[in-house]
Write an enzyme that holds these catalytic residues in place. Structure first.
Site, PDB file in Angstrom:
ATOM      1  N   TYR A   1      29.186 -40.537  -4.658  1.00 61.01           N
ATOM      2  CA  TYR A   1      28.507 -41.749  -4.218  1.00 61.01           C
ATOM      3  C   TYR A   1      28.591 -42.806  -5.506  1.00 61.01           C
ATOM      4  CZ  TYR A   1      24.819 -45.017  -2.607  1.00 61.01           C
ATOM      5  OH  TYR A   1      24.312 -46.088  -2.147  1.00 61.01           O
TER       6      TYR A   1
ATOM      7  N   GLU B   1      26.620 -46.578   7.983  1.00 60.16           N
ATOM      8  CA  GLU B   1      26.256 -47.955   7.324  1.00 60.16           C
ATOM      9  C   GLU B   1      27.870 -48.743   7.380  1.00 60.16           C
ATOM     10  OE1 GLU B   1      24.884 -49.996   2.956  1.00 60.16           O
ATOM     11  OE2 GLU B   1      24.071 -48.219   3.792  1.00 60.16           O
TER      12      GLU B   1
ATOM     13  N   ASP C   1      23.576 -45.283   3.481  1.00 60.66           N
ATOM     14  CA  ASP C   1      23.660 -44.827   2.342  1.00 60.66           C
ATOM     15  C   ASP C   1      22.430 -44.297   1.765  1.00 60.66           C
ATOM     16  OD1 ASP C   1      26.218 -45.731   1.898  1.00 60.66           O
ATOM     17  OD2 ASP C   1      25.651 -47.262   0.720  1.00 60.66           O
TER      18      ASP C   1
END
Length: 727
Positions: free
Chosen positions: A310, A9, A105
């Site tokens: 994350y 990403e 992601d």
């Protein structure tokens, strides 16, 4: 030899993947190795086309053109990042590339970022999915050993597309309709409008609140203070002033007799691990960080330093497969000030329990916790250290024993009336040893005391009886932290709605997602629908009027609940996205009909006597986070200029932050205390200060950057802090 394209990403994640996959050959927007080619997006490279992409007639906003419902919606490459799209596409279409690993992601939006690129590039090669919660070398290696089939994520992708298309169909049409109908820059959406409505309701509750006085009675005896308790209600206050005033007279000179002592062993467990929203709340409460600022700093801890997992998670739990890694994570943070706590936990043995480990409560990603990466606090900025400290301490706390204490409740009688006191004796600090702050959530009127030695039947002389009084308080105004809480749990603002919708919003995480809430709040500020006074958020006149103009169901969180219910159904394969989009198109048509038939008017109550230099119309005065602006009332003109900017320059008189007003040679710093100082005088004064690190060039550079109309909540203010301008 055939190769695999790995699509990340962001460049930073792409570089990490490339290093682990041994892709060292640099290309234009990619890194290549023997088996893999790693390339990356820059967030979204592809998006839904604007209305003008379907015909030049839509370049001008006209009410009669609405609703705009193209069939089908088109994808376009975002111009700003077009070069990177071409770089990615050139790798995807290579003849020696046999398949693609989506490494964006792991979530709905990440899936959309990758799939839209692949679709726009017209590539139909087999897909695999990398699904990991941290970007450490170990996590990447483990992830590539356990790649998932891309087909398993088709429904997640369909759900993401449905969300994007529905937001476009409703948002574009409603915004254009409101703007053209009322000749004002108005925007609405299924998340931002109900969020604005919650702020308006809180404002209304405060406005309509009528404080009620209440009264109490306290008795000072040797070694402690006793609080009167109403025998009928067990409350420590009454709304009848005569009750306590009569008691104060009647009980004068009477002793206090201890009638009961209740000792109870109690345990307090550590608060849960952080999800993004909880972390944003805490960072705002403790450090004053905005929601967007917290996410930005957290992203650096995740991508650049690889110290946390994350960030965009909505879970406060860990899954069972993470438990075996806890020891490695603890060992990675064995530096001061955490080393002593880590040693204690490792000596005791890492013990997981259901309070923070629960597979059923982890969807895409587990709670935010430290990674096993060795911690080097010296490499972190002040803000990064503060945020890491919150995450680290919360992680250590859940792995430590409970806080144990003995609570003593004292019951005494004075002239037949009940008085109480309570005290706490700490048996074991447990998880509280990690923290160096006092409990901040103890709002009880009857505070814990250090109690003297007492026995049932003891008689104590009363030194004084004091009447106490106060008033009931209105609800507090929202700040960014409490607004995030309300967005996460909007049930209180859904009175009269169906119970299943309230339940759905609870299950789906409320208004917006952990990843979008900060941007929603920011958009409300940027469009001048809300403003800040100190830390408190106020709705503007424009915001109030907008809520009067939009259809009622757009103001209720119920609309989002219905949508999220259906989007969840699409993601689980229980509902077809085509049926959902058809429903959204009908909703958009109905919304346009309502707006077109409205007889209401929009009134600019912030109009000034200043004429726009471009079109000549009168300009509007608006208050942004960084100061005051003049904005042309003609939305098509769009001229705006800053007339007063909030700076970090400190007043030499009262040391509060000063505002910079005016332009060019006439710029002046002004303070609320009344101090005024021309920019030229300011520069001379700072130049004289030998200890200041701010040179004339520094000040000029700062002023030049201040003149740019940048989005609010940017890092400009931080630059002046470093210049030591508050000497």
């Amino acid at each position: 030899m055939s190769k695999t394209v790995v699509l990340a990403e962001k460049p930073s994640v792409g570089r990490d993947l490339a290093r682990v996959l041994k892709c060292h050959k640099k290309g234009n927007g990619y890194l290549e190795g023997d088996r893999y080619i790693v390339t990356w997006a820059l967030g979204h490279l592809v998006t839904l086309a604007d209305p003008e992409g379907y015909g030049k007639e839509y370049q001008s906003w006209r009410l009669e053109d609405l609703p705009i419902i193209p069939e089908p919606l088109k994808l376009v490459v975002i111009k700003k990042t077009g070069k990177q799209f071409q770089a990615v596409k050139s790798q995807l279409i290579r003849k020696d590339v046999k398949d693609i690993v989506i490494a964006t992601d792991a979530g709905r939006e990440g899936e959309l970022v990758a799939r839209w690129i692949i679709e726009k590039a017209k590539v139909t090669k087999p897909l695999k999915r990398l699904w990991i919660s941290s970007v450490t070398d170990k996590a990447i290696k483990d992830g590539f050993k356990n790649l998932k089939n891309g087909k398993d994520f088709e429904n997640l992708y369909h759900s993401a597309v449905a969300r994007a298309e529905a937001d476009w169909i409703v948002g574009i049409n409603a915004t254009r309709a409101l703007t053209t109908k009322f000749n004002a820059q108005l925007s609405c959406g299924r998340v931002q409008t109900p969020t604005l409505a919650m702020i308006a309701k809180r404002e209304e509750d405060i406005k309509n609140f009528k404080p009620v006085p209440y009264f109490g009675l306290r008795a000072a005896v040797d070694g402690m203070t006793l609080t009167w308790q109403d025998k009928k209600t067990s409350q420590t206050r009454t709304f009848n002033a005569s009750v306590t005033s009569q008691l104060a007279g009647a009980l004068q000179g009477k002793p206090a007799v201890i009638v009961d002592l209740k000792k109870t062993a109690k345990k307090s467990f550590a608060p849960g691990l952080y999800d993004l929203t909880e972390l944003q709340r805490d960072a705002h409460k403790r450090f004053g960080f905005s929601a967007k600022e917290t996410l930005s700093v957290l992203q650096k801890l995740y991508e650049q330093h690889k110290l946390v997992t994350y960030p965009r998670t909505d879970s406060r739990f860990l899954s069972n497969d993470i438990v075996p890694t806890l020891k490695d994570r603890l060992e990675g943070m064995q530096v001061k000030p955490y080393a002593q706590h880590v040693a204690r936990i490792l000596k005791r043995g890492v013990k997981a329990n259901k309070s923070f480990v629960n597979d059923a409560k982890v969807s895409d990603h587990h709670a935010i916790i430290p990674t096993e990466e060795p911690l080097a606090l010296g490499a972190l900025s002040e803000k990064e250290r503060k945020l890491y400290d919150l995450i680290a301490k919360r992680f250590l706390a859940v792995l430590m024993p409970p806080f144990e204490y003995e609570e003593t409740k004292v019951f005494a009688e004075i002239g037949g009336e009940t008085f109480t006191a309570k005290g706490k004796t700490v048996q074991s600090q447990g998880w509280k040893a990690v923290y160096d702050f006092a409990d901040e959530d103890d709002d009880e009127e009857e505070k814990d005391q250090t109690l003297p030695k007492l026995a049932k039947g003891d008689t104590l002389s009363v030194r004084s009886l004091t009447e106490t009084k106060g008033e009931t308080k209105p609800p507090a105004r929202f700040n960014e932290g409490t607004l995030l809480s309300a967005m996460e749990n909007p049930a209180a603002f859904m009175q009269g709605e169906e119970k299943n919708l309230v339940k759905t919003l609870g299950e789906t995480g409320g208004l917006g997602t952990v990843a979008t809430r900060a941007d929603i709040i920011e958009k409300l500020f940027n469009t001048f629908l809300i403003e800040k006074k100190g830390k408190d958020i106020y709705i503007t006149s424009k915001g109030k009027q907008l809520l009067e103009l939009v259809p009622s169901d757009l103001k209720s969180p119920a609309l989002t609940a219905e949508w999220e219910q259906k989007l969840s159904g699409i993601a689980k394969g229980k509902l077809k996205s085509s049926a959902f989009i058809k429903e959204m198109k009908e909703y958009a048509k109905q919304t346009i009909r309502e707006i077109k038939s409205s007889n209401q008017k929009f009134k600019h109550d912030n109009i000034t006597g200043t004429h726009c230099p471009d079109c000549g119309k009168l300009m509007l005065k608006v208050n942004g986070k960084r100061g005051t602006m003049l904005v042309c009332q003609d939305r098509e003109c769009g001229h705006r200029k800053t007339v007063a900017k909030q700076t970090n320059a400190r007043c030499p008189v009262c040391h509060k932050r000063m505002e910079l007003r005016g332009h060019g040679e006439g710029q002046t710093f002004a303070c609320v205390c009344g101090h005024r100082e021309k920019l030229s005088v300011f520069e001379k004064r700072r130049a004289k200060d030998k200890n200041s690190k701010a040179s004339k060039r520094d000040v000029h550079s700062y002023m030049k950057k201040q003149n740019k109309d940048e989005p609010i909540n940017n890092a400009l203010a931080e630059q002046l802090k470093k210049l030591k301008l508050d000497q």
